[in-house]
Design a protein around this motif. Structure first.
Motif, short mmCIF file in Angstrom:
data_model
loop_
_atom_site.label_atom_id
_atom_site.label_comp_id
_atom_site.label_asym_id
_atom_site.label_seq_id
_atom_site.Cartn_x
_atom_site.Cartn_y
_atom_site.Cartn_z
N PHE B 244 0.84 -1.20 0.00
CA PHE B 244 0.00 0.00 0.00
C PHE B 244 0.88 1.25 0.00
N ALA B 245 1.86 1.26 0.89
CA ALA B 245 2.74 2.43 1.00
C ALA B 245 3.53 2.65 -0.28
N LEU B 246 4.08 1.57 -0.83
CA LEU B 246 4.92 1.69 -2.02
C LEU B 246 4.12 2.16 -3.23
N THR B 247 2.91 1.62 -3.39
CA THR B 247 2.13 1.97 -4.58
C THR B 247 1.49 3.35 -4.43
N MET B 248 1.16 3.71 -3.21
CA MET B 248 0.55 5.03 -3.01
C MET B 248 1.53 6.13 -3.40
N GLU B 249 2.81 5.92 -3.14
CA GLU B 249 3.79 6.96 -3.46
C GLU B 249 4.40 6.76 -4.84
N ASN B 250 3.99 5.69 -5.54
CA ASN B 250 4.62 5.42 -6.83
C ASN B 250 4.29 6.50 -7.85
N PHE B 251 5.34 7.00 -8.48
CA PHE B 251 5.13 8.04 -9.48
C PHE B 251 5.15 7.51 -10.93
N PRO B 252 6.16 6.73 -11.35
CA PRO B 252 6.27 6.41 -12.78
C PRO B 252 5.06 5.68 -13.35
N VAL B 253 4.57 4.68 -12.66
CA VAL B 253 3.43 3.92 -13.19
C VAL B 253 2.20 4.81 -13.27
N ALA B 254 1.98 5.57 -12.21
CA ALA B 254 0.81 6.45 -12.20
C ALA B 254 0.89 7.45 -13.34
N GLN B 255 2.09 7.90 -13.64
CA GLN B 255 2.25 8.88 -14.71
C GLN B 255 1.99 8.25 -16.09
#
Lengths: 365, 594
Positions: B244-255
């Motif tokens: 949860f923590a890692l994906t919530m802060e993930n930038f590249p995939v979300a971008q």
């Protein structure tokens, strides 16, 4: 070399590990710091080594002040020339036996030839000269102990300190190494400080024992003296005296002392007078000083009872005898002395009045 | 710290009148205390510049009307107006999306990870060694590359899967550019974290505990339910919260996935604010503060859960826990695992290869790819020979090496001060070193940007700042590795060298470092691998001369050159793969040596 410890104190926050400790160790003496875990014995040793910084006090080794809190002197451990054998041995697994032993000599930058000679000499002394090139991780516990010892001896320390040197070894090896250690110490005339919680080890290794309780030395003396005349019931208990009973009333007459045991109808007689007017005195009798017989012996201290437990131990039998007068006694009956008794037998337990000690519960040095 | 010292000394002296009589010793003692803490203070200062200062600047900017710049840093322009932004539907939407993305992908990752861990560690399914590899493999694909691959596979118009569906006459399209698509991609690429945690928990579980249940009459099913599951629960919860923590802060995939769909998460929203012209830095900072606070809360929970685990399932014994017979399900379970491998590694890699090899940029049907001359290595070779790629490769390797060296050294010194000295700074050092765990990399990037524009050391615009960023972001992982290895080593080993006449430093070199080499090398390699993949912090710190591989991929994709992006990605994965093999070799050698 001589060691003098003056007014040593060590605190961790609000916890006092060592309280105003004074101790002089003579040249060539083997001193054992004996006590339960947490009594401050290892801390004392680490303070001498310099691995622990005392809160206050003064430590002098071989006429050199290595620590003085008032003058702000604190010599680092590597400048104190103190040898130390750690409880875990701390033999370096990434080096060979010879490399382990040569380490201190290399730090002193001695010539290779001299290093080789001294390493061989030290390894021969501990009986490991055949193992010089072996990797240290391949050694057995006893061999590691010897490597650690040789590694400390080779530097010719002013004092050699050993922390629970035998506690990690099995019983048979322990007996053998105990004798060997004493032999080496006497042969080299080495000043030694041992730390142990095992009274047998202490008795065998020491010229003098300092018994510690709660960060203080509560009794000091030769092993035999400690064994025969413990200063308090709690020291007696620590030294293996198993029958310790509270008494309510003590009367002395005609060089005889009679002690009434609490919560029972039992009165025990002793020849020696009770130590001063002690606080909550206790009667202490060693299990091996008691005798079990099928018939009364006619002594003043002879009481009937029933065998509750009989545990065969090889050389002797350990009995738990419940006296008709109340208390249960721990008795060590030698097999060679003849009689053997079974559970449920009615027996008589006897003790010579000379062997009965009436001691204060605690002493505060 | 230094303020406390004099008061302590006086208190001590008051209790010992003999000491205070010689008042001249007071400064001497204060000096001694200072000396004892010197190395600790130095480490603390370095860590502060690395971690605390950047965070402080972000916090300051969030409540200020200007960006911290040399000469213009002041507390004068304090304002709460940036916070007004947080009430806008955009910001609120990004927050909600972030939470949904975190929850959804944590669930997916947990399901996959738990399934693989169970099959691999506790069942009699065939190919279990391969399943272990399957569980780990996606870790070697940077999330950015994974996202890129999946956008090639199933973008609504040009995705290979959608083309195939059209070819087959199926009137349905998978649209990866959506919130579910984002959750899916994050879920499959973060499943290895859940897998590794659960696998170690399941395989290190004390078999005695389970056997005791069997002895006391529990059938297999009951044993699993009443003993195994409760024992694994902390690891299950812990890994879910971690993902949860890692994906919530993930930038590249979300971008990559979210942006085309118009789905903003907090990290992409921050990035959008920062790259707007003119940059809305203060608003970005206030969003960054919200994201950081959220992540800190989650991290604290996660650490609590994980710390509990130590007491329940770890044992030193080598007895193997019991295997669960799957019977008819043996092969289906293995096939399911292979299916995950296809989705997480095989298909993405095929897509990247195809995209980088296809002759025409546009493909209308799959059959077109099977024609002669439709695929060639030309593009790959072109990229391989290009200056851009070679520079980025050199930069990446250099940055990773510097970061690994500096990071490991810093981790060692910090661990040493914490666990081997009595310095009062130790606990604080540990806290600061572990802080980046709870700070999103993208926030760290912004903070570092402002920090190094402000500090007189001119490393902004060089590779050094990228290395600094990698050290700051991955410090917790490195510190934890090194300190764990230090705690495993008996302090007596080092002390005995000191007793034998070596100085402290000499003892560390002769004894401590050699004996810790396994732990130190693994931390070095961890820093190296993580730094090779870093994007989120570097995105604010690179210049045209200091682009690294991840930035090159991102830039190409951002400019719509997906073929170039794919080609660089293929080579990027190759480089990481080679490094991983070297690392494995080094690891193997260490094992045979010890």
């Amino acid at each position: 070399m001589k060691i003098s410890i003056q007014n040593l104190q060590l605190k961790y926050g609000s916890f006092t590990a060592i309280e105003n400790l004074n101790l002089d160790i003579e040249d060539g003496e083997a001193l054992v710091l004996l006590g339960q875990s947490g009594c401050g014995k290892t801390s004392t040793m680490r303070c001498i080594a310099g691995l622990e910084e005392p809160t206050s006090g003064r430590i002098i080794i071989d006429d050199i002040v290595v620590f003085d809190s008032e003058k702000g002197i604190n010599l680092p451990p590597n400048k104190r020339n103190v040898g130390m054998v750690f409880q875990s041995y701390a033999v370096w697994p990434h080096m060979t036996v010879a490399q382990n032993v040569a380490y201190s000599l290399k730090r002193k930058k001695l010539a290779t030839k001299e290093i080789d000679e001294r390493v061989t000499e030290a390894l021969t002394l501990v009986g490991l000269d055949q193992f010089a090139e072996r990797g240290a991780s391949l050694l057995s516990g006893g061999q590691m102990q010897r490597v650690a010892l040789a590694r400390s001896l080779v530097m010719r320390p002013s004092v050699l300190m050993l922390d629970e040197p035998l506690s990690n070894l099995d019983a048979r090896l322990r007996d053998r190494l105990r004798v060997e250690l004493r032999e080496i110490q006497l042969k080299l005339g080495l000043t030694c400080v041992y730390v142990t919680h095992d009274q047998h080890e202490a008795f065998a290794l020491a010229d003098r024992i300092a018994l510690l309780q709660g960060g203080r030395i509560v009794q000091m003396g030769a092993p035999r003296h400690m064994y025969e005349a413990p200063a308090s019931a709690s020291i007696a208990h620590f030294l293996g005296v198993s029958n310790i009973m509270e008494c309510t009333e003590i009367t002395a007459a005609d060089g005889q002392t009679a002690a009434r045991i609490a919560a029972s109808d039992l009165t025990i007689h002793a020849t020696q007078p009770p130590a001063q007017a002690a606080l909550s005195p206790k009667v202490c009798i060693r299990a091996e000083d008691l005798q079990v017989t099928a018939a009364p012996t006619g002594s003043v201290n002879s009481w009937p009872g029933t065998v509750r437990v009989a545990g065969f131990q090889g050389n002797d039998v350990r009995y738990a005898v419940e006296l008709e007068a109340g208390p249960e006694l721990d008795v060590l009956g030698g097999l060679k002395r003849g009689e053997q008794h079974n559970v449920g037998d009615r027996v008589w337990v006897t003790v010579n009045a000379r062997e009965v000690q009436i001691l204060p519960a605690e002493v505060f040095a | 710290m230094s303020l406390k010292t004099p008061t302590r000394t006086t208190a001590a002296e008051a209790r010992h009148p003999s000491n205070s009589a010689q008042g001249s010793h007071r400064p001497a003692r204060a000096l001694a205390v200072l000396k004892k803490n010197t190395s600790g203070l130095v480490v603390l200062i370095i860590l502060s510049v690395l971690v605390v200062l950047p965070l402080g600047l972000v916090l300051l900017a969030a409540f200020s009307d200007s960006v911290p710049r040399p000469g213009s840093i002041s507390l004068g322009g304090l304002t709460l107006s940036n916070l007004a932004l947080l009430a806008t539907p955009e910001a609120f939407g990004a927050l909600v999306n972030s939470l949904m993305v975190g929850t959804g992908s944590a669930l997916i990752a947990l399901l996959i990870g738990a399934f693989l861990a169970f099959v691999c560690a506790r069942s009699d399914a065939p190919w279990r060694k391969f399943i272990f590899f399957i569980g780990m493999a996606p870790m070697f694909i940077p999330a950015l590359v994974g996202a890129l691959a999946w956008s090639l596979l199933s973008s609504p118009s040009a995705g290979y899967i959608n083309i195939l569906l059209r070819d087959l006459g199926i009137d349905a399209a998978i649209n990866i550019y959506s919130l579910p698509g984002l959750v899916f991609v994050l879920g499959i690429f973060y499943a290895p974290y859940a897998f590794l945690l659960l696998h170690s928990s399941l395989s290190m579980m004390n078999a005695d505990l389970e056997e005791a249940a069997t002895v006391h009459g529990a059938p297999l099913r009951t044993m699993l339910r009443t003993v195994t599951l409760p024992l694994a629960l902390p690891a299950i919860l812990g890994s879910a919260v971690l993902v949860f923590a890692l994906t919530m802060e993930n930038f590249p995939v979300a971008q990559v996935i979210g942006n085309p769909a118009g789905v903003d998460t907090l990290p992409t929203y921050i990035y959008r604010l920062m790259s707007a012209t003119p940059a809305k830095s203060n608003q970005a900072a206030s969003v960054a503060v919200i994201l950081t606070v959220a992540l800190m809360a989650v991290t604290v929970i996660q650490q609590r859960i994980i710390n509990k685990r130590k007491f329940t399932t770890m044992t030193g014994k080598g007895n193997r826990p019991r295997q669960v017979p799957l019977r008819k399900l043996r092969w289906p379970f293995t096939l399911l695992a292979v299916g995950y491998f296809a989705v997480s590694v095989v298909l993405p890699m095929l897509a990247l290869l195809t995209a980088s090899m296809q002759a025409t940029p546009f493909v209308s049907s799959i059959s077109q790819l099977l024609e002669a001359n439709s695929l060639s290595f030309a593009k790959l070779l072109e990229v391989l020979g290009s200056n851009d790629f070679q520079l980025a490769l050199k930069n990446s390797v250099l940055v990773a090496l510097i970061a690994a060296f500096a990071g490991t050294t810093l981790s060692f010194i910090a661990s040493y001060v914490r666990y081997r000295t009595k310095s009062r700074t130790g606990r604080l050092i540990e806290l600061v070193a572990m802080t980046p765990l709870a700070v999103p990399a993208i926030v760290m990037g912004i903070g570092l940007l402002w920090t190094w524009l402000l500090l007189p050391l001119p490393i902004y615009g060089t590779l050094a700042i990228l290395a600094v960023a990698c050290v700051a972001v991955f410090l917790p992982q490195g510190y934890r590795g090194v300190s764990a290895s230090m705690l495993q080593m008996d302090q007596d080993l080092e002390d005995s060298a000191v007793m034998l006449g070596a100085g402290r430093a000499r003892s560390v070199v002769d004894v401590t470092l050699p004996l810790m080499r396994v732990g130190i090398t693994s931390s070095f390699l961890l820093f190296l691998m993580l730094s090779m993949r870093e994007l989120s912090a570097s995105i604010f710190l690179f210049t045209s001369n200091t682009r690294i591989l991840s930035i090159l991929v991102f830039d190409n994709f951002d400019n719509g050159q997906s073929q170039a992006a794919a080609a660089v990605s293929v080579l990027y994965c190759l480089v990481i793969g080679i490094l991983a093999v070297i690392a494995q070799k080094a690891g193997g050698e260490r094992k045979t040596k010890s």
